[in-house]
Scaffold this motif. Structure first.
Motif, mmCIF file in Angstrom:
data_model
loop_
_atom_site.group_PDB
_atom_site.id
_atom_site.type_symbol
_atom_site.label_atom_id
_atom_site.label_comp_id
_atom_site.label_asym_id
_atom_site.label_seq_id
_atom_site.Cartn_x
_atom_site.Cartn_y
_atom_site.Cartn_z
ATOM 1 N N LYS A 106 -13.365 4.272 4.360
ATOM 2 C CA LYS A 106 -13.838 5.607 4.646
ATOM 3 C C LYS A 106 -13.021 6.001 5.979
ATOM 4 C CE LYS A 106 -18.072 8.397 5.394
ATOM 5 N NZ LYS A 106 -19.511 8.145 5.489
ATOM 6 N N ILE A 107 -12.953 7.278 6.096
ATOM 7 C CA ILE A 107 -12.118 7.728 7.467
ATOM 8 C C ILE A 107 -12.721 9.165 7.681
ATOM 9 C CG2 ILE A 107 -10.038 8.712 8.293
ATOM 10 C CD1 ILE A 107 -8.866 5.932 7.846
ATOM 11 N N HIS A 108 -13.223 8.905 9.001
ATOM 12 C CA HIS A 108 -13.609 10.359 9.502
ATOM 13 C C HIS A 108 -12.964 10.848 10.860
ATOM 14 C CE1 HIS A 108 -16.873 13.142 10.261
ATOM 15 N NE2 HIS A 108 -16.928 12.888 11.443
ATOM 16 N N LEU A 109 -12.487 12.054 10.455
ATOM 17 C CA LEU A 109 -11.655 12.649 11.588
ATOM 18 C C LEU A 109 -12.383 13.866 12.037
ATOM 19 C CD1 LEU A 109 -8.015 12.503 9.819
ATOM 20 C CD2 LEU A 109 -9.005 10.892 11.475
ATOM 21 N N LEU A 154 -13.017 16.143 8.943
ATOM 22 C CA LEU A 154 -12.619 15.764 7.658
ATOM 23 C C LEU A 154 -13.105 14.163 7.506
ATOM 24 C CD1 LEU A 154 -10.634 16.412 5.389
ATOM 25 C CD2 LEU A 154 -8.832 15.342 6.743
ATOM 26 N N THR A 155 -13.573 14.000 6.201
ATOM 27 C CA THR A 155 -14.156 12.540 5.838
ATOM 28 C C THR A 155 -13.370 12.529 4.348
ATOM 29 O OG1 THR A 155 -16.238 12.811 7.063
ATOM 30 C CG2 THR A 155 -16.037 11.382 5.385
ATOM 31 N N ILE A 156 -12.734 11.394 4.406
ATOM 32 C CA ILE A 156 -12.186 10.711 3.192
ATOM 33 C C ILE A 156 -12.641 9.537 2.491
ATOM 34 C CG2 ILE A 156 -9.741 10.351 2.001
ATOM 35 C CD1 ILE A 156 -9.920 13.231 2.964
ATOM 36 N N GLU A 157 -12.948 9.272 1.618
ATOM 37 C CA GLU A 157 -13.305 7.890 0.901
ATOM 38 C C GLU A 157 -12.486 7.775 -0.097
ATOM 39 O OE1 GLU A 157 -17.578 7.117 0.316
ATOM 40 O OE2 GLU A 157 -18.148 8.997 1.395
ATOM 41 N N GLU A 158 -11.849 6.451 0.025
ATOM 42 C CA GLU A 158 -11.175 5.733 -1.024
ATOM 43 C C GLU A 158 -11.485 4.477 -1.315
ATOM 44 O OE1 GLU A 158 -6.405 4.962 -0.679
ATOM 45 O OE2 GLU A 158 -6.561 6.991 -0.992
ATOM 46 N N GLY A 159 -11.846 4.100 -2.491
ATOM 47 C CA GLY A 159 -12.537 3.014 -2.687
ATOM 48 C C GLY A 159 -13.357 2.456 -1.591
ATOM 49 N N GLN A 211 -0.702 7.314 5.531
ATOM 50 C CA GLN A 211 -1.673 8.221 5.048
ATOM 51 C C GLN A 211 -2.668 8.771 6.017
ATOM 52 O OE1 GLN A 211 -3.085 5.521 1.888
ATOM 53 N NE2 GLN A 211 -2.470 6.729 0.150
ATOM 54 N N ILE A 212 -2.923 7.809 7.080
ATOM 55 C CA ILE A 212 -3.887 8.341 8.214
ATOM 56 C C ILE A 212 -2.998 9.339 8.920
ATOM 57 C CG2 ILE A 212 -5.175 7.734 10.151
ATOM 58 C CD1 ILE A 212 -5.708 4.985 8.692
#
Length: 139
Positions: free
Chosen positions: A29-32, A21-26, A5-6
């Motif tokens: 948290k991923i910040h690219l 791009l920042t994605i939060e799932e549960g 997914q990453i």
């Protein structure tokens, strides 16, 4: 979030005009970010420009860049038409977009007559200082 997914998120970022791009799932948290890579064909000359001033390129293409860090708005409200669309011809002094910074709405105007060739960011997108917003052609 697993490694596949990453990798897919990285591929999406590389293929788009997004800078971050920042994605939060549960609880994950991923910040690219592509901040260090921003010297693209869109930014071949210095991007440190004054408010609303275009940057001239060697290819006779011009860009209107963001004078501040903020949020890009293409219109004054959700039910109001955009200030500029691809193909629109604008006169000097006309508003091309709004940038919100610290709850202040800053109207960005063009300093010369021009035609909008491309809109390089989407509505409500976070933009960085010097980031190209529009590709234009001087008239």
């Amino acid at each position: 979030m697993d490694i596949q997914q990453i990798r897919e998120l990285v591929a999406i970022l590389e293929k788009s005009s997004l800078v971050e791009l920042t994605i939060e799932e549960g609880e994950s948290k991923i910040h690219l970010s592509r901040k260090g890579e921003f010297a693209s064909p869109l930014a071949t000359s210095s991007l440190a420009t004054a408010l609303g001033e275009a940057v001239e390129e060697d290819t006779d293409e011009d860009y209107i860049t963001s004078p501040i860090v903020g949020t890009f708005y293409s219109a004054a409200g959700p039910d109001i038409p955009a200030f500029a669309r691809v193909g629109d011809k604008l006169k000097a002094g006309e508003t091309i977009c709004i940038l919100e910074a610290m709850k202040m709405m800053n109207e960005i105007t063009v300093g010369f007559d021009c035609e909008v060739e491309a809109i390089l960011v989407s509505n409500e997108q976070k933009v960085e200082y010097g980031q190209p917003l529009f590709r234009i052609k001087k008239l």
